[in-house]
Design an enzyme around this catalytic site. Structure first.
Site, PDB file in Angstrom:
ATOM      1  N   ASP A 170       0.840  -1.191   0.000  1.00 25.50           N
ATOM      2  CA  ASP A 170       0.000   0.000   0.000  1.00 25.50           C
ATOM      3  C   ASP A 170       0.880   1.246   0.000  1.00 25.50           C
ATOM      4  O   ASP A 170       2.019   1.201  -0.472  1.00 25.50           O
ATOM      5  CB  ASP A 170      -0.937  -0.030   1.212  1.00 25.50           C
ATOM      6  CG  ASP A 170      -2.313   0.530   0.904  1.00 25.50           C
ATOM      7  OD1 ASP A 170      -2.408   1.737   0.645  1.00 25.50           O
ATOM      8  OD2 ASP A 170      -3.287  -0.229   0.932  1.00 25.50           O
ATOM      9  N   HIS A 219      -3.717   5.664   3.566  1.00 26.85           N
ATOM     10  CA  HIS A 219      -4.514   4.488   3.209  1.00 26.85           C
ATOM     11  C   HIS A 219      -3.913   3.200   3.764  1.00 26.85           C
ATOM     12  O   HIS A 219      -4.611   2.342   4.305  1.00 26.85           O
ATOM     13  CB  HIS A 219      -4.620   4.417   1.693  1.00 26.85           C
ATOM     14  CG  HIS A 219      -5.535   3.363   1.181  1.00 26.85           C
ATOM     15  ND1 HIS A 219      -5.088   2.153   0.710  1.00 26.85           N
ATOM     16  CD2 HIS A 219      -6.874   3.337   1.052  1.00 26.85           C
ATOM     17  CE1 HIS A 219      -6.107   1.431   0.301  1.00 26.85           C
ATOM     18  NE2 HIS A 219      -7.213   2.124   0.494  1.00 26.85           N
ATOM     19  N   SER A 468     -11.464  -1.426  -0.366  1.00 24.60           N
ATOM     20  CA  SER A 468     -10.130  -1.367   0.239  1.00 24.60           C
ATOM     21  C   SER A 468     -10.180  -1.661   1.729  1.00 24.60           C
ATOM     22  O   SER A 468      -9.193  -2.095   2.314  1.00 24.60           O
ATOM     23  CB  SER A 468      -9.505   0.018   0.040  1.00 24.60           C
ATOM     24  OG  SER A 468      -9.052   0.189  -1.268  1.00 24.60           O
TER      25      SER A 468
END
Length: 567
Positions: A170, A219, A468
């Site tokens: 990520d 994220h 996600s």
């Protein structure tokens, strides 16, 4: 699994964009001057040796800077403008794509995921409850996702094992958060994505390679918290609170993902012996990479064929090395087996996007449609498919909590219907949710939370939603399966379990969900158009909306493991 399988191949190509947000990094140190030569990612044809590929690259006018011999990809510099065309014409190479094109400093935001975080301040009071069951950490009362997958029950049987490693491929992982720090592996973590000033802002460190344990996007930290936030008396707890978290930074701070970084991260995961890798992104600039779409130029077709091949190779390599691969299905509210025309690609350089008809047989959403990837759709608190979530009988494997703000059968609070997890203080300050003193800005108390350990170390948490957020729930359950049933890994230490066994046990123990009556699911009650309608096909055992069902951590660790049976 029902999603399509592919054999390994070869590839070349470029950059990708995550399914999520990223805020450009601030500048501390000026970036080094750009080299005169452009940089490319080149991929060799199947069966071509490293020496032969290097010679072909040189003949086309390029110089190899580094290579990944496991999958036949090369980082190349070249000064000639026709290098990519010459490389694509070589019988030894699939293609080349420039990895340093200016994309523009504004990041591409996934508004589905970032809706709560970017919404204006409100006067609504913060809610701190509403869910039943035992809570181990202070903010667990907000984690309806843990209850939906029954990890709050599973941890009494199997909380995870330190010898089990889950890679977070990520934007990075903020290891300063107390929930992350307790389970973070500094030894195994790596950064494969050097900052690019054109898209990330000026570099903050010399050499532009951020140190591990940082996340300027946010994220990756959110994903990591859902997988394995520690039970430590502060913040939240994850699905598998005792597993080891490994940062595999393959995305830019701005949220873009380059093919080379992703491929290198996947092959490293295999070589390092990681047990699970979570992939909550797609590889750009193409929403769908196609083998030969007539709307694309010859160079663009070569670029996409290269991408498809390289990703297949890297995923196959990692799988064969023992890595269980988990990916998000995407937030485009479409049936991946019958995709709509795509008008968003290529998403860079700006202004080059155009309508393309997508052929399901030759176009692929990567990495989730690559080999050996467990594809995960998103559910809301009610267990229904989130309105934004992709689905499809060919691609889906399981479902998991991803959040759904307007779930009419959810918590009754639009923020609490999303997924709460860890988030970097730096990013929250950059977007004006936390002030310079570390205090939550008034008006954001219902979506950003601060919680501190007894020693005064504070972590920050916020809501996001999306597939996600669903895939890390499944990755956490996969980590629990390895923890419960794994055997000693004599190569690297810790535990190991073949990914085929993990995958089948995950499916076998998922909570089955039958198609509703009528089978066409409408979201009109939450104001969505007919474009969001989703047709459920299949049986209770397996269907296009929930796959084999919603992942069930408790059943996964209390059901005996059965021998793997080849599909």
């Amino acid at each position: 699994m029902v999603s399509r399988r592919f054999t390994a191949g070869s590839v070349a190509t470029v950059t990708g964009l995550a399914l999520v947000l990223a805020v450009p990094a601030g500048a501390a140190t000026a970036a080094p001057a750009a080299a005169a030569a452009a940089e490319y990612t080149v991929v060799a044809e199947d069966g071509v040796s490293t020496a032969a590929a290097t010679a072909a690259i040189a003949a086309a006018g390029g110089t190899v800077v580094e290579s990944n011999d496991s999958v036949g990809t090369f980082t190349v510099t070249a000064g000639a403008a026709d290098f990519a065309a010459k490389a694509a014409a070589s019988t030894a190479l699939i293609g080349a794509s420039s990895s340093d094109r200016a994309i523009g400093k504004a990041p591409k935001l996934d508004l589905v995921e970032q809706e709560a975080l970017l919404a204006p301040a409100s006067r609504a009071a913060a809610k701190r409850g509403g869910h039943g069951g035992p809570k181990l950490d202070p903010l667990d009362d907000k984690l309806w996702g843990l209850e939906q997958v029954r990890s709050d029950d599973a941890r009494r049987v199997e909380p995870g094992d330190r010898g089990v490693t889950v890679g977070i491929l990520d934007t990075g992982v903020d290891a300063s958060n107390p929930d992350i720090a307790a389970n973070f592996s500094w030894k195994l973590s790596r950064n494969f994505a050097r900052d690019i000033p054109d898209i990330d802002g000026e570099c903050e460190v010399t050499g532009c390679l951020d140190p591990v344990g940082t996340d300027d996007g946010g994220h990756g930290t959110h994903v990591a918290g859902t997988v394995g936030a520690a039970v430590n008396g502060s913040g939240i707890s994850g699905v598998a609170p005792n597993v080891t978290l490994v940062e595999l930074k393959g995305g830019q701070d701005s949220g873009y993902f380059f093919l080379e970084s992703v491929v290198n991260a996947l092959t490293y995961a295999g070589d390092a012996g990681l047990d699970v890798v979570n992939m909550s992104f797609y590889i750009d600039p193409w929403l769908y990479n196609c083998l030969g779409n007539p709307a694309d130029s010859a160079a663009e077709q070569a670029e996409q064929r290269a991408t498809i091949t390289a990703v297949r190779r890297a995923l196959t390599y990692a799988h064969n090395k023992g890595v269980t691969l988990v990916g998000s299905l995407g937030n485009n509210h479409e049936d991946l087996g019958n995709p709509r025309p795509d008008a968003s690609s290529p998403n860079y350089p700006g202004g080059t996007e155009r309508p393309r008809v997508i052929d399901n047989a030759t176009c692929f959403d990567l990495p989730v449609e690559g080999p050996f990837v467990i594809g995960v759709s998103a559910t809301g608190p009610s267990g229904r498919k989130s309105d934004y979530s992709n689905w499809g009988a060919e691609q889906i494997s399981v479902a998991a909590p991803g959040g759904w703000a307007t779930d009419t059968q959810g918590t009754g609070d639009t923020f609490a219907n999303r997924i709460l997890s860890a988030y970097p203080l730096k990013v929250l300050q950059e977007i004006g949710r936390v002030d310079a003193d570390g205090n939550i800005v008034p008006g954001f108390e219902n979506r950003v939370f601060k919680d501190c350990t007894k020693a005064g170390k504070c972590g920050y948490y916020t809501y996001l939603q999306g597939t996600s957020m669903a895939s890390p729930h499944a990755s956490g359950v996969a980590g629990l399966i390895v923890s419960k049933f794994g055997t000693p890994d004599w190569r690297r230490g810790g535990l190991t379990l073949p990914p085929n066994w993990v995958e089948q046990h995950l499916y076998r123990t998922a909570a089955e969900q039958a198609c509703p009556t009528p089978a066409l699911i409408s979201y009109a009650e939450v104001g969505q158009s007919a474009e969001y309608d989703a047709l459920c096909t299949g049986t209770k055992n397996f269907n296009s909306i929930w796959g084999y069902g919603i992942v069930d951590a408790y059943k996964a660790v209390t059901t005996p493991l059965q021998p793997w049976v080849k599909p």
